[in-house]
Design an enzyme around this catalytic site. Structure first.
Site, PDB file in Angstrom:
ATOM      1  N   GLN A  25      11.591   8.226  14.905  1.00 47.73           N
ATOM      2  CA  GLN A  25      11.265   9.656  14.915  1.00 47.73           C
ATOM      3  C   GLN A  25      12.558  10.431  15.164  1.00 47.73           C
ATOM      4  O   GLN A  25      13.249  10.206  16.152  1.00 47.73           O
ATOM      5  CB  GLN A  25      10.279   9.916  16.044  1.00 47.73           C
ATOM      6  CG  GLN A  25       9.731  11.304  16.058  1.00 47.73           C
ATOM      7  CD  GLN A  25       8.651  11.465  17.128  1.00 47.73           C
ATOM      8  OE1 GLN A  25       8.929  11.317  18.308  1.00 47.73           O
ATOM      9  NE2 GLN A  25       7.443  11.761  16.712  1.00 47.73           N
ATOM     10  N   TYR A  29       9.091  21.501  19.468  1.00 49.80           N
ATOM     11  CA  TYR A  29      10.533  21.206  19.371  1.00 49.80           C
ATOM     12  C   TYR A  29      11.145  22.132  18.312  1.00 49.80           C
ATOM     13  O   TYR A  29      10.455  22.980  17.738  1.00 49.80           O
ATOM     14  CB  TYR A  29      10.760  19.722  19.069  1.00 49.80           C
ATOM     15  CG  TYR A  29      10.303  18.849  20.230  1.00 49.80           C
ATOM     16  CD1 TYR A  29      10.863  19.005  21.498  1.00 49.80           C
ATOM     17  CD2 TYR A  29       9.287  17.920  20.083  1.00 49.80           C
ATOM     18  CE1 TYR A  29      10.430  18.245  22.586  1.00 49.80           C
ATOM     19  CE2 TYR A  29       8.841  17.162  21.163  1.00 49.80           C
ATOM     20  CZ  TYR A  29       9.424  17.336  22.404  1.00 49.80           C
ATOM     21  OH  TYR A  29       8.986  16.596  23.473  1.00 49.80           O
ATOM     22  N   ARG A  56      -1.524   5.649  23.234  1.00 50.22           N
ATOM     23  CA  ARG A  56      -1.847   5.074  24.544  1.00 50.22           C
ATOM     24  C   ARG A  56      -2.569   3.730  24.501  1.00 50.22           C
ATOM     25  O   ARG A  56      -2.317   2.880  25.364  1.00 50.22           O
ATOM     26  CB  ARG A  56      -2.654   6.102  25.353  1.00 50.22           C
ATOM     27  CG  ARG A  56      -1.783   7.226  25.848  1.00 50.22           C
ATOM     28  CD  ARG A  56      -2.582   8.405  26.297  1.00 50.22           C
ATOM     29  NE  ARG A  56      -3.289   9.017  25.171  1.00 50.22           N
ATOM     30  CZ  ARG A  56      -4.052  10.104  25.256  1.00 50.22           C
ATOM     31  NH1 ARG A  56      -4.216  10.688  26.433  1.00 50.22           N
ATOM     32  NH2 ARG A  56      -4.639  10.610  24.199  1.00 50.22           N
TER      33      ARG A  56
HETATM   34  C1  LIG Z   1       3.827   8.200  27.055  1.00 55.43           C
HETATM   35  C2  LIG Z   1       3.751   9.065  25.840  1.00 55.43           C
HETATM   36  C3  LIG Z   1       4.916   9.548  25.267  1.00 55.43           C
HETATM   37  C4  LIG Z   1       4.873  10.350  24.121  1.00 55.43           C
HETATM   38  N1  LIG Z   1       6.037  10.744  23.525  1.00 55.43           N
HETATM   39  C5  LIG Z   1       5.993  11.327  22.303  1.00 55.43           C
HETATM   40  C6  LIG Z   1       7.178  11.548  21.568  1.00 55.43           C
HETATM   41  O1  LIG Z   1       8.279  11.218  22.008  1.00 55.43           O
HETATM   42  N2  LIG Z   1       7.056  12.116  20.351  1.00 55.43           N
HETATM   43  C7  LIG Z   1       5.846  12.479  19.822  1.00 55.43           C
HETATM   44  O2  LIG Z   1       5.795  12.995  18.704  1.00 55.43           O
HETATM   45  N3  LIG Z   1       4.717  12.284  20.492  1.00 55.43           N
HETATM   46  C8  LIG Z   1       4.745  11.695  21.706  1.00 55.43           C
HETATM   47  N4  LIG Z   1       3.587  11.406  22.357  1.00 55.43           N
HETATM   48  C9  LIG Z   1       2.293  11.771  21.722  1.00 55.43           C
HETATM   49  C10 LIG Z   1       1.769  10.595  20.879  1.00 55.43           C
HETATM   50  O3  LIG Z   1       2.618  10.296  19.812  1.00 55.43           O
HETATM   51  C11 LIG Z   1       0.386  10.899  20.319  1.00 55.43           C
HETATM   52  O4  LIG Z   1       0.501  12.003  19.442  1.00 55.43           O
HETATM   53  C12 LIG Z   1      -0.636  11.211  21.425  1.00 55.43           C
HETATM   54  O5  LIG Z   1      -0.468  10.370  22.533  1.00 55.43           O
HETATM   55  C13 LIG Z   1      -2.074  11.065  20.917  1.00 55.43           C
HETATM   56  O6  LIG Z   1      -2.307   9.739  20.507  1.00 55.43           O
HETATM   57  P1  LIG Z   1      -3.132   8.680  21.441  1.00 55.43           P
HETATM   58  O7  LIG Z   1      -4.440   9.346  21.781  1.00 55.43           O
HETATM   59  O8  LIG Z   1      -3.309   7.491  20.560  1.00 55.43           O
HETATM   60  O9  LIG Z   1      -2.321   8.388  22.651  1.00 55.43           O
HETATM   61  C14 LIG Z   1       3.621  10.657  23.536  1.00 55.43           C
HETATM   62  C15 LIG Z   1       2.452  10.172  24.120  1.00 55.43           C
HETATM   63  C16 LIG Z   1       2.496   9.384  25.248  1.00 55.43           C
HETATM   64  C17 LIG Z   1       1.217   8.849  25.823  1.00 55.43           C
END
Ligand SMILES: Cc1cc2nc3c(=O)[nH]c(=O)nc-3n(C[C@H](O)[C@H](O)[C@H](O)COP(=O)(O)O)c2cc1C
Length: 414
Positions: free
Chosen positions: A105, A175, A351
């Site tokens: 990314q 961002y 997650r």
């Molecule tokens: C620990 C953590 C770190 C994250 N860091 C980023 C990131 O660096 N860039 C990004 O686009 N999304 C980030 N996200 C968001 C995830 O990419 C995703 O969009 C969000 O967690 C929803 O998906 P999920 O329900 O499967 O966790 C992060 C999420 C978590 C839990």
């Protein structure tokens, strides 16, 4: 459920993004790993992504790699440069050996930068106060904009040299590119501000420049917002137009998300707001104090539902011909099936894979039907202070050591 029945589901069949064939439809979402001390690719980061690939995920996304040193939000974020290519090559080799693909990314955080951490003056679309940093950015000049466009293209070229199979341009979550798209942060009166057409100009030029640099077949994904979650931010109708523009500029797939890190950081995740863990992980005494006492006022909690972005994402899906990758609350075989039946070619999962890097294999083999991640979001809190891990992982607490000697990968347990 019978093993064969699970294996025949579309989610576990190969799929294509531009010239890349993935072994199944499941991509690990970019989730900041907190494993890049000094902005470099550590052994811990390599092991983390190798484990995700070994766990059956088709493609793992190395999260938030800045396109230049000044593009970082924090000091412990990686930025793309020649010197780290050998280590990144070790990472992509390790992922490929496990039969997976690797994406990275690419982003610029804009006004979300912490000058205290990075040493660089934050820049942005306009002079907009950032409560998280207590700072104002320098509005970008046309020369600054052209430089960042070039930085994205150069970073993508370096990513390919390092063996990455795809790149994901970060144009969401508040961002820099998202700050230009959003009327909340973009108050410009030149050709980059005002109408949606003008606000799209810079992010669209980034996608176009990356496409021109990479040629027609290289997978370029774009993560974008469907709503900023703030008054005066972008909403789904704008997002549909933005999605079409990214497609026209050469995006190979879109990842519709939401939220503005400086205002609604938990909108993109939903679930519990772990204020105490956030304060505990922060290295700055002032921020610890601020978070403990004012965190609930600074951060809104958002109710979690499985597939929480699907309804809006369907509107993006209808508007474009390229694959749309559904992200947000995909936690079970049933969620995979629902997403595929709705027409999404791929899903991104955060997650549930942090909770268990083997979850995809277990789903595919029929050993597990749903992740037991309860969206406590303590993984989000810990990533600010060090490596991301599942705090409630049944395998027990992670012993971790981050000191002057760097991160010790041998102490890491997924
Ligand atoms: C620990 C953590 C770190 C994250 N860091 C980023 C990131 O660096 N860039 C990004 O686009 N999304 C980030 N996200 C968001 C995830 O990419 C995703 O969009 C969000 O967690 C929803 O998906 P999920 O329900 O499967 O966790 C992060 C999420 C978590 C839990």
């Amino acid at each position: 459920m019978a093993k064969a029945a699970v294996e025949t589901r579309k989610a576990f069949t190969p799929g294509k993004i531009a010239g890349l064939t993935l072994r199944n439809r499941i991509i690990r979402a970019g989730c900041f790993e907190g494993m890049c001390e000094n902005g470099s690719c550590s052994d811990l980061l390599i092991e983390h992504h190798r484990a995700v690939a070994a766990g059956g995920t088709a493609m793992t996304t190395v999260s938030y790699c800045s396109v230049s040193e000044a593009a970082r939000a924090y000091g412990h974020e990686m930025w793309m440069r020649k010197e780290i290519l050998p280590d990144l090559r070790r990472l992509t080799d390790a992922v490929h050996k496990e039969g997976g693909a690797a994406s990275v990314q690419l982003g610029h955080c804009g006004y979300f930068a912490s000058k205290a951490d990075t040493g660089f003056q934050p820049v942005g679309a306009s002079r907009k106060f950032n409560l998280f940093r207590i700072s104002f950015p320098k509005p970008m000049s046309e020369a600054d904009i052209n430089q960042v466009i070039q930085d994205f293209a150069n970073a993508a070229l370096l990513a390919r040299e390092a063996g990455f199979d795809a790149v994901e341009i970060h144009s969401g979550h508040g961002y820099l590119l998202s700050q230009f798209l959003s009327p909340y942060t973009n108050k410009r009166t030149d050709i980059y501000g005002g109408s949606l057409e003008n606000r799209m100009r810079f992010p669209a030029a980034v996608v176009k420049a990356v496409r021109e640099a990479m040629g027609p077949e290289f997978p370029i994904m774009v993560k974008m917002n469907m709503t900023d979650g703030i008054k005066g931010g972008i909403e789904i109708d704008d997002a549909v137009v933005i999605a079409k523009r990214f497609e026209a500029m050469g995006a190979s797939a879109l990842v519709p998300s939401c939220g503005f890190t400086s205002k609604t950081p938990f909108m993109m995740m939903r679930g519990n707001l772990p204020i105490i863990e956030f304060a505990a992980a922060d290295k700055s005494f002032m921020r610890k104090f601020g978070l403990l006492f004012f965190g609930r006022f600074m951060c809104q909690e958002f109710h979690y539902d499985d597939l929480f972005l699907m309804q809006d994402a369907l509107k993006i899906l209808k508007a474009v011909k390229i694959p749309v990758v559904l992200v947000g609350g995909i936690c079970s075989v049933k969620d995979l099936e629902t997403a595929m039946n709705a027409g999404f070619e791929f899903v991104e999962i955060g997650r549930a894979i942090i909770k268990d890097p083997d979850v995809v294999n277990k789903w595919q083999k029929g050993e597990l039907m749903a992740s037991d991640c309860d969206h406590c979001n303590r993984c989000v809190a810990v990533m600010n202070g060090g490596p991301v891990y599942c705090v409630c992982n049944t395998k027990g607490p992670l012993k971790r050591r981050i000191g002057s000697k760097g991160i010790d990968a041998s102490t890491y347990r997924a």
